[in-house]
Design an enzyme around this catalytic site. Structure first.
Site, PDB file in Angstrom:
ATOM      1  N   LEU A  94       0.872  -1.163   0.000  1.00  0.00           N
ATOM      2  CA  LEU A  94       0.000   0.000   0.000  1.00  0.00           C
ATOM      3  C   LEU A  94       0.913   1.218   0.000  1.00  0.00           C
ATOM      4  O   LEU A  94       1.695   1.420   0.933  1.00  0.00           O
ATOM      5  CB  LEU A  94      -0.901   0.000   1.233  1.00  0.00           C
ATOM      6  CG  LEU A  94      -2.144  -0.887   1.153  1.00  0.00           C
ATOM      7  CD1 LEU A  94      -2.676  -1.183   2.543  1.00  0.00           C
ATOM      8  CD2 LEU A  94      -3.223  -0.218   0.313  1.00  0.00           C
ATOM      9  N   SER A  95       0.853   2.015  -1.056  1.00  0.00           N
ATOM     10  CA  SER A  95       1.778   3.140  -1.203  1.00  0.00           C
ATOM     11  C   SER A  95       1.589   4.156  -0.091  1.00  0.00           C
ATOM     12  O   SER A  95       0.549   4.219   0.568  1.00  0.00           O
ATOM     13  CB  SER A  95       1.575   3.807  -2.562  1.00  0.00           C
ATOM     14  OG  SER A  95       1.843   2.911  -3.613  1.00  0.00           O
TER      15      SER A  95
END
Length: 389
Positions: A94-95
């Site tokens: 998840l950036s």
């Protein structure tokens, strides 16, 4: 959201306060605040995250330690959360919230736009885009069938009408056919597939991570024959799984290339390796010598720059015993000399910021430029040649 959030409200609130304090909420896209609140990242996070402990990645399971899991997921506005390992290395995440917000701001999604999200991962960016664009307006492609199924379930659970397809977004086409108004990629490519440009309407936008460093926002020309755009920020993304393997970063990757080789050349320099901690310079070097992977190692006597090309060439710029830095290098290429030449060129250009660079993509060639797409210095993408003036 329900009132039973498993104790996550405090973590969410802390993230939003830090985004505000840092000025990380884009002024031109106020909708992102609401989208983040309605679709927080924990709704798309798997129950197992991975954390680097200095030697290897160790699991953090939500069922065993909910608070530790939440703290990892919300560890900072600039911190990604590793969600998958392949061969002991991260292969999905998840950036970082700040990067997600900035890239979606650069994408300029409007209600009614059709959006192609490539590299679905857990589905969070596709969800945020769908919140803005509207039901049935976002399609997303993920090469990993397991991740595609996971994202599909999370998107449905969030009540979003998004088509999540398993497939190759680099070499394949838009699920359901094109064209689209916006294309967002969540993995890094060095060269932009022309199929991406062909899938976007004239005047549409493409936002993608560029190689090992930075992300770019391209606008497709009115005749569809090219795309141009500026660098919009710094970030490091995982590479295209279907493309050539990217060389590793950090001291371990440098040690693997150098091995026990002694320097083939050694000389004193008048440049302080601490200057390489400037990210604007680092980006300029990335443009001019794209094969070079540079890592700054903090040592007792000062910073040292370790450089390699992922193959056999390496260089080290380190403090010397007489107060003058030393350049050591070996292998077929003289990477240190190439970087020093690019460093001098950057200074001759007036020390431009990373935001002064851009990219042009045509069916036959691609290049980076500085200052202006038509009149500024340019560097062929994928080639180690120096800039053409």
């Amino acid at each position: 959201m329900t009132s039973d959030d498993g104790g996550l409200a405090g973590y969410r609130a802390g993230l939003y306060v830090e985004m505000e304090r840092r000025g990380a909420w884009p002024e031109d896209s106020p909708w992102l605040r609401d989208a983040f609140a309605v679709l927080p990242r924990d709704r798309f996070a798997p129950d197992r995250l991975w954390r680097w402990d200095g030697r290897s990645y160790v699991p953090i399971d939500r069922a065993e330690d909910r608070d530790r899991w939440a703290a990892e997921l919300y560890s900072g506005v600039d911190a990604p959360a590793v969600t998958q390992l392949t061969g002991g290395l991260p292969s999905s995440s998840l950036s970082a919230p700040s990067v997600v917000a900035d890239m979606l701001d650069s994408l300029r999604v409007e209600p009614g736009h059709r959006v192609w999200d490539i590299g679905t991962g857990q589905g969070w960016t596709a969800a945020l885009s769908a919140w803005r664009a509207g039901p049935g307006r976002v399609v997303t492609t993920e090469v990993d069938e397991h991740l595609a199924a996971f994202a599909r379930a999370r998107l449905a659970d969030a009540g979003l009408d998004v088509e999540a397809a398993a497939g190759d977004g680099t070499g394949g086409g838009v699920p359901g056919g094109g064209p689209v108004d916006r294309l967002h990629a969540a993995y890094a490519v060095e060269t932009v597939p022309w199929s991406w440009v062909a899938a976007v309407r004239p005047g549409g936008r493409i936002v993608h991570p560029w190689g090992r460093l930075g992300y770019v926002a391209l606008t497709v020309a009115d005749d569809g024959a090219a795309a141009h755009g500026w660098v919009h920020g710094l970030a490091q993304f995982m590479g295209d799984r279907t493309g050539p393997a990217q060389p590793g970063t950090g001291p371990a990757a440098y040690a693997q290339v150098r091995g026990d080789a002694e320097p083939e050349t050694r000389r004193a320099l008048d440049r302080d390796p601490a200057g390489l901690e400037d990210w604007h310079l680092r980006f300029a070097l990335r443009v001019a010598v794209p094969e070079a992977v540079l890592f700054i190692e903090q040592r007792a006597d000062g910073p040292a720059a370790l450089v390699h090309d992922g193959d056999r060439s390496w260089a080290e710029i380190r403090p010397g015993t007489d107060g003058r830095p030393l350049l050591l290098q070996g292998g077929p290429r003289r990477l240190g000399d190439e970087l020093l030449a690019a460093w001098s060129q950057w200074e001759d250009l007036g020390r431009p910021e990373l935001y002064d660079y851009g990219i042009t993509v045509t069916p036959d060639s691609q290049w980076a430029w500085q200052g202006a797409p038509d009149t500024g210095p340019r560097w062929p993408i994928g080639s180690p040649q120096p800039a053409a003036r």
